[in-house]
Design an enzyme around this catalytic site. Structure first.
Site, mmCIF file in Angstrom:
data_model
loop_
_atom_site.group_PDB
_atom_site.id
_atom_site.type_symbol
_atom_site.label_atom_id
_atom_site.label_comp_id
_atom_site.label_asym_id
_atom_site.label_seq_id
_atom_site.Cartn_x
_atom_site.Cartn_y
_atom_site.Cartn_z
ATOM 1 N N CYS A 140 73.970 83.533 -11.730
ATOM 2 C CA CYS A 140 72.981 83.456 -10.663
ATOM 3 C C CYS A 140 72.486 82.021 -10.500
ATOM 4 C CB CYS A 140 71.808 84.386 -10.977
ATOM 5 S SG CYS A 140 70.492 84.354 -9.735
ATOM 6 N N CYS A 143 68.446 82.168 -11.552
ATOM 7 C CA CYS A 143 67.953 82.376 -12.919
ATOM 8 C C CYS A 143 69.011 82.146 -13.992
ATOM 9 C CB CYS A 143 67.369 83.783 -13.061
ATOM 10 S SG CYS A 143 68.595 85.110 -12.887
ATOM 11 N N CYS A 167 72.290 89.998 -8.733
ATOM 12 C CA CYS A 167 71.561 89.685 -9.957
ATOM 13 C C CYS A 167 70.540 90.788 -10.201
ATOM 14 C CB CYS A 167 70.862 88.335 -9.848
ATOM 15 S SG CYS A 167 69.932 87.889 -11.345
ATOM 16 N N CYS A 170 66.713 88.975 -10.861
ATOM 17 C CA CYS A 170 65.870 88.401 -9.802
ATOM 18 C C CYS A 170 66.243 88.918 -8.414
ATOM 19 C CB CYS A 170 65.937 86.874 -9.828
ATOM 20 S SG CYS A 170 67.533 86.188 -9.317
ATOM 21 N N CYS A 193 91.287 79.489 -6.156
ATOM 22 C CA CYS A 193 92.436 78.611 -5.937
ATOM 23 C C CYS A 193 93.137 78.871 -4.607
ATOM 24 C CB CYS A 193 93.425 78.712 -7.091
ATOM 25 S SG CYS A 193 94.146 80.352 -7.360
ATOM 26 N N HIS A 220 97.560 81.708 -10.357
ATOM 27 C CA HIS A 220 97.215 80.426 -9.738
ATOM 28 C C HIS A 220 98.158 80.089 -8.594
ATOM 29 C CE1 HIS A 220 94.976 76.771 -9.572
ATOM 30 N NE2 HIS A 220 95.986 75.988 -9.868
ATOM 31 N N ASP A 235 97.513 69.788 -6.492
ATOM 32 C CA ASP A 235 96.594 70.885 -6.784
ATOM 33 C C ASP A 235 95.161 70.402 -6.596
ATOM 34 O OD1 ASP A 235 95.015 72.919 -7.817
ATOM 35 O OD2 ASP A 235 96.401 73.390 -9.442
#
Length: 308
Positions: A140, A143, A167, A170, A193, A220, A235
């Site tokens: 998050c 927080c 979250c 929060c 990616c 990937h 890349d």
């Protein structure tokens, strides 16, 4: 007979051996078709800061852009490995330059120093200033606690799905659409990616640097650009200079065990595995467990995909 691009991204429709899915092939066909769309290319080109655009265009007009120089003497080859470092989470020194402790890829070749400067400038801008990396398990922003994922699958290449993160502490919400349309990726400015690869490939093509998508069908993908008469590994998720012309990096540092590494352009699918491995016999041994016609099936299916 052509294959509809509106095919659902549902593995039940797949007839290839996992992890090779028809959905990947359809996605890459449609994404690379955008690399030839003048409207898309102009849109992404204008995202690049004017100073960087001018530098690259100047270098592309220079006759000796691919003049052979000693890559190591240029300061990009003196790497000594102490561990296997994933430099997508790279560290920086006090001057802000990337610090790379990686296994050196001796296959790196020589290019014009001025061209490398321009390419580095583009890649550093893209990685550090433009795009945001989305972690597999993000925390998050408010927080710092771990977020909970709710995944909503998409049904076309245009939006493969939506990752909604919540979250519980929060009540913050973070939404990450998995777009296939390059303009939407550019507007969203975040991704993993695939999003980085799709967009950066479009940016390179916008400078008339012919670029395609490469996928290892493990976890990937990246780009290859046709530079100096050959296809060169690029890349955008990695720190420069490992991001440029270090094809053995993944096998050496991420312990990749390839079966197929495939390169995709709008009109063609190519097996480029041999460019990324120093363990070709082991690759062939893994392939022996698949049907011998697998690559032919890939190519035949790719040619059948309609772009309408």
């Amino acid at each position: 007979m052509s294959v509809s691009l509106n095919i659902l991204f549902d593995l039940s429709t797949n007839s290839f051996s996992y992890p090779f899915t028809k959905q990947h092939f359809i996605l890459y066909k449609k994404v690379t078709s955008q690399y030839n769309d003048p409207d898309v290319l102009q849109y992404v080109n204008l995202l690049v800061p004017e100073r960087i655009r001018k530098n690259i265009k100047t270098q592309l007009k220079t006759e000796d852009i691919f003049e052979v120089v000693n890559f190591n003497n240029y300061g990009y080859g003196d790497f000594h490995s102490t561990n296997n470092l994933d430099i997508r989470n790279d560290s920086t020194d006090k001057e802000g330059d990337e610090v790379c402790n990686v296994k050196h890829d001796s296959s790196s070749t020589s290019f014009s120093p001025s061209f490398l400067d321009s390419l580095k400038e583009l890649m550093v801008w893209f990685k550090k200033d433009f795009m945001r990396w989305v972690d597999k398990n993000p925390s998050c922003d408010n927080c710092g606690r771990q977020l909970t994922l709710e995944y909503i699958p998409g049904n076309t290449w245009k939006i493969r799905g939506i990752e909604n993160y919540y979250c519980s502490f929060c009540n913050a919400v973070f939404s990450f659409p998995r777009y296939g349309k390059i303009k939407e990726i550019a507007d969203n400015r975040m991704g993993k990616c695939s999003e980085w690869t799709f967009l950066f490939g479009a940016i390179l093509n916008s400078f008339s640097i012919k670029t395609r998508i490469v996928h290892d069908f493990l976890d990937h993908c990246w780009n290859e650009s046709f530079i100096g008469g050959r296809w060169v590994h690029i890349d955008s998720t990695l720190a420069f200079p490992i991001s440029f012309d270090h094809p053995s990096y993944y096998e050496k540092n991420w312990n990749k065990k390839y079966i197929f590494v495939l390169a995709f352009s709008e009109s063609n699918l190519e097996d480029v595995t041999i460019s990324y491995t120093m363990e070709w016999n082991q690759v062939l041994n893994r392939r022996s467990k698949l049907k011998q016609t697998q690559l032919e099936k890939f190519k035949k299916f790719y040619q059948q995909i309609s772009l309408k």
